[in-house]
Enzyme design. Structure first.
Site, PDB file in Angstrom:
ATOM      1  N   ASP A  50      13.070  97.139  60.393  1.00 38.94           N
ATOM      2  CA  ASP A  50      12.950  98.261  59.462  1.00 38.94           C
ATOM      3  C   ASP A  50      14.064  98.264  58.414  1.00 38.94           C
ATOM      4  O   ASP A  50      14.693  99.295  58.162  1.00 38.94           O
ATOM      5  CB  ASP A  50      12.939  99.595  60.222  1.00 38.94           C
ATOM      6  CG  ASP A  50      11.700  99.773  61.086  1.00 38.94           C
ATOM      7  OD1 ASP A  50      10.904  98.834  61.184  1.00 38.94           O
ATOM      8  OD2 ASP A  50      11.535 100.861  61.663  1.00 38.94           O
TER       9      ASP A  50
ATOM     10  N   ASP B 229       8.769  94.421  60.828  1.00 43.33           N
ATOM     11  CA  ASP B 229       8.342  95.421  59.838  1.00 43.33           C
ATOM     12  C   ASP B 229       9.453  95.706  58.823  1.00 43.33           C
ATOM     13  O   ASP B 229       9.760  96.858  58.524  1.00 43.33           O
ATOM     14  CB  ASP B 229       7.951  96.734  60.532  1.00 43.33           C
ATOM     15  CG  ASP B 229       6.898  96.535  61.615  1.00 43.33           C
ATOM     16  OD1 ASP B 229       6.095  95.598  61.513  1.00 43.33           O
ATOM     17  OD2 ASP B 229       6.895  97.327  62.579  1.00 43.33           O
TER      18      ASP B 229
END
Length: 375
Positions: free
Chosen positions: A198, A225
């Site tokens: 992230d 991600d």
């Protein structure tokens, strides 16, 4: 990762294992560069004695500016100014968390050396890191830098989170955000975003707000991600670098995890970018659709066009489901005229390709609308 990143060239790292794992800079530049930075810490942007204008503040950790920290300078600017303010940041490591609240509209951060490796804003909170007052930070709270204001611009600055899983085996919530951007008309030029899980949270203030963001010639790296959120975000000629991981499963992670609101006609656009990495071939997915609990109706959107995809991308299954009951095929994923080994199409049904007519409506201009970024 290897000791030499093709983007960074000469190796300059933060002290300690965390900096080495991120490929991040912070031994000062050498030779003439160091001398110039010492004599003229604010480069071509003036100085406190020769200020560009009354709306410019100078930040230097060595005390040669108006403020020693970025947050102190942000806080010193007026709320809702008629014209935006500029912070010129001297070379250095600024180990702090930074919040640009909604009222600080039109703020600009400039790295004084025009080399993002020299100006690093970094901290090391993760989602599962205990807070001093109890509880944990959560994903959003882990961000080193949080931008809530509209009209934010940054150039030649590194935003980093150097928290490492290996150093905290007791923490299972391993999201560690380098920067969370929520404001509309946010622009980044030649910035670096460094982290693991992230890294870059390209988001909005709330579900009803469509925030436009533009990232040009930036370097973004991570593993799980590492570009995610619901903003309308354009990545123009950026490098997205997938890090290697000491794990036994595949995929190691995913480059994108958009969570675009269903009502938003434009999500993420990667155009003329490069997706690179030193992880084994086929070890990364290109994207997976994120349907956060706060928006179970999200229809994530990602367009990857005219982009070079390296061998790190799994060509057989570049897209994977994130949540049960929501297959990636129901997301708005599409590719157009990509190249490189990671762009091969061995299983056509797993790689949705746009027609020329569809691609004509998914351009930078379409995503940004009536806004022309100032960079």
């Amino acid at each position: 990762m290897s000791p030499q990143s093709p983007l960074f060239g000469r190796r300059r790292t933060l002290a300690g294992a965390a900096g080495a794992a991120l490929g991040l800079a912070l031994v000062p530049a050498v030779g003439t560069e160091a001398g110039a930075a010492t004599r003229h810490p604010f480069g071509p942007y003036g100085s406190p004695r020769h200020r560009r204008n009354e709306r410019t503040l100078y930040v230097d950790s060595r005390g040669r500016g108006d403020h020693p920290t970025v947050q102190a300078a942000v806080s010193a600017t007026p709320d809702a100014p008629e014209r935006g303010w500029t912070l010129v940041i001297a070379a250095g490591t600024y180990r702090e968390t930074v919040l640009v609240p909604q009222a600080k509209t039109g703020l600009t951060l400039l790295g004084a050396t025009r080399d993002a490796r020299d100006v690093v804003i970094v901290f090391d909170n993760a989602a599962g890191t205990p807070k001093p007052g109890g509880g944990t930070y959560g994903t959003s709270g882990s961000a080193t830098t949080t931008v809530q204001a509209d009209g934010f611009t940054a150039a030649h600055v590194t935003f980093a989170n150097d928290w490492l899983r290996a150093g905290h085996p007791e923490i299972t919530a391993t999201q560690a955000v380098a920067v969370k951007v929520m404001g509309d008309r946010s622009a980044f030029e030649a910035c670096h975003f460094l982290g693991h899980q992230d890294t870059l949270y390209a988001d909005t203030l709330n579900l009803a707000t469509f925030a436009r963001q533009y990232y040009r010639r930036c370097h973004i790296e991570g593993d799980v991600d590492f570009v995610f959120g619901r903003a309308t975000a354009v990545f123009d000629r950026c490098e997205l670098r997938a890090l290697t991981r000491d794990v036994s499963f595949l995929p190691y992670g995913f480059v994108f995890a958009p969570s675009t609101a269903a009502a938003n006609p434009y999500g993420y656009l990667a155009t003329r970018c490069r997706v690179t990495g030193e992880a084994p071939g086929g070890s990364y997915g290109l994207a997976r659709p994120w349907r956060p609990s706060s928006d179970p109706t999200a229809v994530p959107m990602l367009t990857v066009r005219e982009t070079w995809l390296g061998p790190v991308i799994d060509t057989t299954a570049p897209y994977v489901n994130m949540s049960s009951g929501y297959p990636w095929q129901e997301a708005r994923f599409g590719e157009y005229r990509d190249s490189g080994p990671g762009a091969a199409i061995p299983v056509p049904e797993n790689r949705p390709q746009l027609t020329p007519g569809q691609a004509a409506g998914l351009t930078i201009r379409a995503h940004l609308g009536d806004w022309s970024p100032p960079i």
